[in-house]
Design a protein around this motif. Structure first.
Motif, PDB file in Angstrom:
ATOM      1  N   ALA A  85       0.873  -1.171   0.000  1.00  0.00           N
ATOM      2  CA  ALA A  85       0.000   0.000   0.000  1.00  0.00           C
ATOM      3  C   ALA A  85       0.905   1.213   0.000  1.00  0.00           C
ATOM      4  CB  ALA A  85      -0.926   0.022   1.215  1.00  0.00           C
ATOM      5  N   SER A  86       0.316   2.361  -0.237  1.00  0.00           N
ATOM      6  CA  SER A  86       1.053   3.606  -0.111  1.00  0.00           C
ATOM      7  C   SER A  86       0.802   4.129   1.300  1.00  0.00           C
ATOM      8  CB  SER A  86       0.588   4.621  -1.159  1.00  0.00           C
ATOM      9  OG  SER A  86       1.254   5.851  -1.003  1.00  0.00           O
ATOM     10  N   GLY A  87       1.676   3.768   2.238  1.00  0.00           N
ATOM     11  CA  GLY A  87       1.484   4.099   3.642  1.00  0.00           C
ATOM     12  C   GLY A  87       0.823   2.958   4.400  1.00  0.00           C
ATOM     13  N   TYR A  88       0.896   3.033   5.716  1.00  0.00           N
ATOM     14  CA  TYR A  88       0.360   1.964   6.559  1.00  0.00           C
ATOM     15  C   TYR A  88      -1.039   2.258   7.105  1.00  0.00           C
ATOM     16  CZ  TYR A  88       1.804   5.108  10.341  1.00  0.00           C
ATOM     17  OH  TYR A  88       1.943   6.204  11.163  1.00  0.00           O
ATOM     18  N   ALA A  89      -1.562   3.484   6.898  1.00  0.00           N
ATOM     19  CA  ALA A  89      -2.767   3.929   7.596  1.00  0.00           C
ATOM     20  C   ALA A  89      -3.987   3.069   7.293  1.00  0.00           C
ATOM     21  CB  ALA A  89      -3.060   5.388   7.253  1.00  0.00           C
ATOM     22  N   ALA A  90      -4.168   2.685   6.031  1.00  0.00           N
ATOM     23  CA  ALA A  90      -5.369   1.926   5.672  1.00  0.00           C
ATOM     24  C   ALA A  90      -5.395   0.571   6.368  1.00  0.00           C
ATOM     25  CB  ALA A  90      -5.441   1.749   4.153  1.00  0.00           C
ATOM     26  N   LEU A  91      -4.248  -0.100   6.423  1.00  0.00           N
ATOM     27  CA  LEU A  91      -4.197  -1.394   7.110  1.00  0.00           C
ATOM     28  C   LEU A  91      -4.427  -1.211   8.603  1.00  0.00           C
ATOM     29  CD1 LEU A  91      -3.735  -4.433   6.963  1.00  0.00           C
ATOM     30  CD2 LEU A  91      -1.277  -4.004   7.295  1.00  0.00           C
ATOM     31  N   LEU A  92      -3.848  -0.171   9.171  1.00  0.00           N
ATOM     32  CA  LEU A  92      -4.050   0.104  10.589  1.00  0.00           C
ATOM     33  C   LEU A  92      -5.535   0.283  10.884  1.00  0.00           C
ATOM     34  CD1 LEU A  92      -2.272   0.671  13.176  1.00  0.00           C
ATOM     35  CD2 LEU A  92      -2.621   3.084  12.672  1.00  0.00           C
ATOM     36  N   ASP A  93      -6.229   1.027  10.036  1.00  0.00           N
ATOM     37  CA  ASP A  93      -7.668   1.225  10.222  1.00  0.00           C
ATOM     38  C   ASP A  93      -8.434  -0.082  10.069  1.00  0.00           C
ATOM     39  OD1 ASP A  93      -7.857   3.946  10.860  1.00  0.00           O
ATOM     40  OD2 ASP A  93      -7.683   4.540   8.768  1.00  0.00           O
ATOM     41  N   HIS A  94      -8.022  -0.917   9.127  1.00  0.00           N
ATOM     42  CA  HIS A  94      -8.702  -2.202   8.926  1.00  0.00           C
ATOM     43  C   HIS A  94      -8.536  -3.096  10.151  1.00  0.00           C
ATOM     44  CE1 HIS A  94     -10.383  -5.506   6.475  1.00  0.00           C
ATOM     45  NE2 HIS A  94      -9.543  -6.275   7.164  1.00  0.00           N
ATOM     46  N   GLY A 134     -11.640 -10.675  -1.311  1.00  0.00           N
ATOM     47  CA  GLY A 134     -11.691  -9.700  -0.234  1.00  0.00           C
ATOM     48  C   GLY A 134     -11.479 -10.363   1.109  1.00  0.00           C
ATOM     49  N   ALA A 135     -10.728  -9.689   1.979  1.00  0.00           N
ATOM     50  CA  ALA A 135     -10.438 -10.237   3.301  1.00  0.00           C
ATOM     51  C   ALA A 135     -11.583  -9.960   4.268  1.00  0.00           C
ATOM     52  CB  ALA A 135      -9.150  -9.636   3.854  1.00  0.00           C
ATOM     53  N   LEU A 136     -11.702 -10.804   5.247  1.00  0.00           N
ATOM     54  CA  LEU A 136     -12.652 -10.605   6.322  1.00  0.00           C
ATOM     55  C   LEU A 136     -12.123  -9.565   7.311  1.00  0.00           C
ATOM     56  CD1 LEU A 136     -13.436 -14.340   6.973  1.00  0.00           C
ATOM     57  CD2 LEU A 136     -15.204 -12.637   6.537  1.00  0.00           C
ATOM     58  N   ALA A 137     -13.007  -9.055   8.124  1.00  0.00           N
ATOM     59  CA  ALA A 137     -12.559  -8.402   9.349  1.00  0.00           C
ATOM     60  C   ALA A 137     -12.062  -9.536  10.246  1.00  0.00           C
ATOM     61  CB  ALA A 137     -13.720  -7.660  10.010  1.00  0.00           C
ATOM     62  N   PHE A 138     -10.802  -9.461  10.643  1.00  0.00           N
ATOM     63  CA  PHE A 138     -10.200 -10.569  11.368  1.00  0.00           C
ATOM     64  C   PHE A 138     -10.591 -10.556  12.843  1.00  0.00           C
ATOM     65  CE2 PHE A 138      -6.759  -9.503   8.161  1.00  0.00           C
ATOM     66  CZ  PHE A 138      -7.147 -10.488   7.267  1.00  0.00           C
ATOM     67  N   THR A 139     -10.697 -11.737  13.409  1.00  0.00           N
ATOM     68  CA  THR A 139     -10.855 -11.860  14.854  1.00  0.00           C
ATOM     69  C   THR A 139      -9.510 -11.626  15.516  1.00  0.00           C
ATOM     70  OG1 THR A 139     -12.650 -13.462  14.593  1.00  0.00           O
ATOM     71  CG2 THR A 139     -11.560 -13.376  16.740  1.00  0.00           C
ATOM     72  N   GLY A 140      -9.510 -10.769  16.531  1.00  0.00           N
ATOM     73  CA  GLY A 140      -8.263 -10.411  17.182  1.00  0.00           C
ATOM     74  C   GLY A 140      -7.961 -11.260  18.402  1.00  0.00           C
ATOM     75  N   HIS A 172      -8.312 -10.839  21.522  1.00  0.00           N
ATOM     76  CA  HIS A 172      -9.282 -10.823  22.623  1.00  0.00           C
ATOM     77  C   HIS A 172     -10.666 -11.268  22.161  1.00  0.00           C
ATOM     78  CE1 HIS A 172      -6.281  -8.671  24.970  1.00  0.00           C
ATOM     79  NE2 HIS A 172      -6.145  -7.823  23.957  1.00  0.00           N
ATOM     80  N   GLY A 173     -10.755 -11.756  20.916  1.00  0.00           N
ATOM     81  CA  GLY A 173     -12.036 -12.219  20.390  1.00  0.00           C
ATOM     82  C   GLY A 173     -12.865 -11.159  19.700  1.00  0.00           C
ATOM     83  N   ASP A 174     -12.315  -9.951  19.532  1.00  0.00           N
ATOM     84  CA  ASP A 174     -13.054  -8.864  18.869  1.00  0.00           C
ATOM     85  C   ASP A 174     -13.036  -9.047  17.360  1.00  0.00           C
ATOM     86  OD1 ASP A 174     -13.475  -6.881  21.215  1.00  0.00           O
ATOM     87  OD2 ASP A 174     -11.342  -7.382  21.321  1.00  0.00           O
ATOM     88  N   ARG A 175     -14.160  -8.719  16.733  1.00  0.00           N
ATOM     89  CA  ARG A 175     -14.236  -8.767  15.270  1.00  0.00           C
ATOM     90  C   ARG A 175     -15.193  -7.667  14.820  1.00  0.00           C
ATOM     91  NH1 ARG A 175     -15.367 -14.256  11.818  1.00  0.00           N
ATOM     92  NH2 ARG A 175     -13.548 -13.946  10.475  1.00  0.00           N
ATOM     93  N   LEU A 176     -14.622  -6.589  14.286  1.00  0.00           N
ATOM     94  CA  LEU A 176     -15.390  -5.402  13.940  1.00  0.00           C
ATOM     95  C   LEU A 176     -14.840  -4.817  12.657  1.00  0.00           C
ATOM     96  CD1 LEU A 176     -17.495  -3.260  15.113  1.00  0.00           C
ATOM     97  CD2 LEU A 176     -15.475  -2.062  15.971  1.00  0.00           C
ATOM     98  N   PHE A 177     -15.736  -4.429  11.752  1.00  0.00           N
ATOM     99  CA  PHE A 177     -15.276  -3.767  10.530  1.00  0.00           C
ATOM    100  C   PHE A 177     -15.159  -2.279  10.830  1.00  0.00           C
ATOM    101  CE2 PHE A 177     -15.708  -1.808   6.331  1.00  0.00           C
ATOM    102  CZ  PHE A 177     -14.670  -2.452   5.682  1.00  0.00           C
ATOM    103  N   SER A 178     -13.977  -1.864  11.233  1.00  0.00           N
ATOM    104  CA  SER A 178     -13.775  -0.504  11.725  1.00  0.00           C
ATOM    105  C   SER A 178     -13.615   0.530  10.624  1.00  0.00           C
ATOM    106  CB  SER A 178     -12.542  -0.466  12.637  1.00  0.00           C
ATOM    107  OG  SER A 178     -11.446  -1.151  12.059  1.00  0.00           O
ATOM    108  N   ARG A 179     -13.571   0.095   9.356  1.00  0.00           N
ATOM    109  CA  ARG A 179     -13.431   1.052   8.254  1.00  0.00           C
ATOM    110  C   ARG A 179     -14.790   1.468   7.680  1.00  0.00           C
ATOM    111  NH1 ARG A 179     -11.230   0.771   3.914  1.00  0.00           N
ATOM    112  NH2 ARG A 179     -10.052   2.699   3.971  1.00  0.00           N
ATOM    113  N   ALA A 180     -15.864   1.176   8.383  1.00  0.00           N
ATOM    114  CA  ALA A 180     -17.208   1.538   7.915  1.00  0.00           C
ATOM    115  C   ALA A 180     -17.339   3.052   7.785  1.00  0.00           C
ATOM    116  CB  ALA A 180     -18.260   1.003   8.889  1.00  0.00           C
ATOM    117  N   ARG A 181     -17.947   3.500   6.696  1.00  0.00           N
ATOM    118  CA  ARG A 181     -18.068   4.931   6.422  1.00  0.00           C
ATOM    119  C   ARG A 181     -19.537   5.359   6.388  1.00  0.00           C
ATOM    120  NH1 ARG A 181     -14.458   6.215   1.218  1.00  0.00           N
ATOM    121  NH2 ARG A 181     -15.750   4.607   0.277  1.00  0.00           N
TER     122      ARG A 181
END
Length: 530
Positions: free
Chosen positions: A230-239, A332-338, A340-349
């Motif tokens: 990617a051009s920068g890390y921000a988008a992945l961080l948000d995902h 397309g990738a899923l919102a991954f389970t982290g 602590h068991g969290d799974r949220l699509f945090s890039r929702a607009r």
């Protein structure tokens, strides 16, 4: 590095807010007047041709010269309004935009120039942007109709001084794929070659990237695969935020959400789970799982590298739009389970995007005609022309649906002859009926559906601040966000050890994070008020 960051404003500009909020002589420029040379419906808009000087941000994927693109040449014939496009690459947009505003030699309008709500109140309060409330009622019938149908639009674009200074991008709320935007894509061929299942957790995603680095999935005997690009890390961080339970109010508030344990606003970059996320990103960086020079890789170079087909994963609209390679090579990738068991699509607009997509400046001698010019793109016909171009040339109708012509299907670069919407931030209405871009690709639709169950229950639009709050909030935001940017990068790159985390959070407290959150909370209360 991040969309929506607040740019530090000069002392002169800040001081101008309070002086300018009364409107004064500048407001009179926006008063509706009878002008029989400007039509309130139909075409042409003006009897005699006029030319508007328009400043616009140009993304790497958009055409280089908008003056020679079919949509604007044809619309000039229809409207009798010619546009002198002054394009600025997005890489230098904020700097050149702010220099233009400070210098006084204003264009007639700003288009796709990424003004935040804070910018709008600030510059509008100074009288640099004219208020559009009354003009919209008479000279923007399409936009007025849209506001009547979707009350969230007026809520999003009305500043705390009661004025509307801009028109936004508007996405049909039901068109979830376009509200997702750029997605995280995985190389399906690599998954199959390595006999790996699609990652569903952050740990599995790490193992997938590591396998690409070490197992030569393209089989050419060279170490030329790039695990993530990617051009920068921000988008992945948000995902990935959602995998740590962060970002539960969507992407419009990428650094503030609601702490589920206290039900109060929290500053995400101070949270312990954000530290864990940065530790994860640092691991990817240290193990060379990112494209080389990810922090400084220009957008055009990222797209050019993608044509080689060696990306194991990437963030963009899709491969066809970005690299002109087969999109069905990727899923397309899923919102991954982290962890602590969290799974949220945090890039929702939210459906109201980019509130400052189009503004008219005080130097504009034809504000009524300018507003009518842009209003067309909030109609179905105008939206179709803006995104699809022209039937029989750039698109054809099949079974009642529009689809791009063969020359564009064969080479996405050919679309640049007809339209300029690539890269977003445009003033227009976007619907599934009038848009056949990357987000409407079947793979994008499928990728979005995979994550709809993980969307936040409440996706917030942008907040607005009062003229009294704004000077202090801008000063705090600029200092705090600059420091967070700096330290986030250092933590990811390893230039700052995580043993300095407590010092980092203590510094944020000294910088006024509590006052920042107090102002933010007041804005949130106004936003959430019935």
């Amino acid at each position: 590095m991040r969309r929506g960051y607040v740019v530090l404003l000069t002392t002169v500009m800040t001081a101008g807010i309070l002086a300018g909020c009364g409107g004064g002589a500048d407001v009179k420029k926006a008063e509706v007047k009878e002008d029989k040379t400007i039509s309130t419906s139909g075409f042409p808009i003006v009897k005699e041709p006029i030319t508007l000087k328009v400043f616009a941000g140009k993304s790497p994927s958009a055409p280089n010269d908008w003056n020679n693109v079919e949509v604007w040449k044809e619309y000039a014939k229809m409207s009798n309004i010619n546009i002198d496009w002054q394009l600025v690459p997005t890489e230098s947009l904020a700097e050149k935009r702010n220099l233009t505003l400070a210098g006084g030699d204003l264009p007639d309008a700003f288009h796709t120039s990424r003004f935040s709500a804070e910018d709008l109140l600030n510059y509008g309060g100074q009288g640099l942007f004219i208020p559009l409330n009354d003009l919209i009622k008479k000279y923007a019938p399409n936009f007025q109709k849209m506001m009547d149908q979707y009350p969230e639009i007026k809520k999003a674009i009305t500043m705390t001084d009661g004025k509307i200074y801009s028109l936004p991008s508007f996405y049909d709320p039901s068109f979830m794929s376009v509200r997702t935007g750029s997605q995280l894509w995985l190389n399906k061929k690599y998954l199959d070659t390595m006999n790996m299942k699609e990652p569903t957790t952050t740990e599995e995603f790490y193992q997938y990237l590591k396998a690409i680095k070490t197992k030569d999935p393209n089989g050419n005997g060279k170490n030329d695969e790039i695990p993530y690009a990617a051009s920068g890390y921000a988008a992945l961080l948000d995902h990935l935020k959602g995998s740590w339970g962060l970002g539960n109010r969507g992407l419009a508030h990428s650094r503030v959400d609601v702490d589920p344990t206290t039900n109060k606003l929290r500053f995400i970059p101070m949270d312990g789970r954000y530290k864990e996320l940065l530790e994860y990103m640092n691991k990817l960086y240290k193990e060379d799982l990112f494209v080389k020079d990810i922090l400084t890789l220009p957008g055009p170079e990222f797209l050019a590298k993608g044509k080689e087909g060696n990306y194991g994963s990437f963030m963009y609209t899709n491969a066809k739009v970005g690299f002109n390679v087969q999109q069905n090579d990727y899923i397309g990738a899923l919102a991954f389970t982290g962890p602590h068991g969290d799974r949220l699509f945090s890039r929702a607009r939210p459906s109201v995007q980019d509130v400052g997509s189009f503004v008219i400046t005080k130097n504009n001698k034809n504000p009524e005609a300018s507003l009518r010019w842009v209003d067309y793109f909030y109609s179905e016909e105008g939206s179709k022309m803006f995104f699809l171009g022209f039937e029989g040339k750039s698109f054809v109708m099949k079974n009642g649906k529009a689809e791009y012509a063969d020359e564009i299907k064969q080479n996405q670069e050919n679309l640049k002859k007809y339209v300029t919407f690539m890269g977003g931030y445009y003033p227009a209405m976007l619907t599934e009926k009038t848009f056949t871009g990357g987000e409407s690709d079947p793979d994008n639709i499928a990728a979005t559906k995979k994550n709809e169950a993980y969307w936040p229950k409440d996706v917030w639009g942008p907040f607005k601040y009062t003229a009294e709050e704004l000077p202090r909030f801008n000063a705090l935001s600029a200092d705090i966000n600059n420091y967070v940017n700096e330290m986030t990068t250092k933590f990811i790159m390893g230039a700052a050890p995580f043993s300095e985390w407590d010092t980092y959070t203590a510094t944020l407290k000294k910088m006024g994070i509590e006052e920042y959150l107090k102002i933010y909370t007041a804005a949130a209360d106004r936003y959430n008020k019935p």
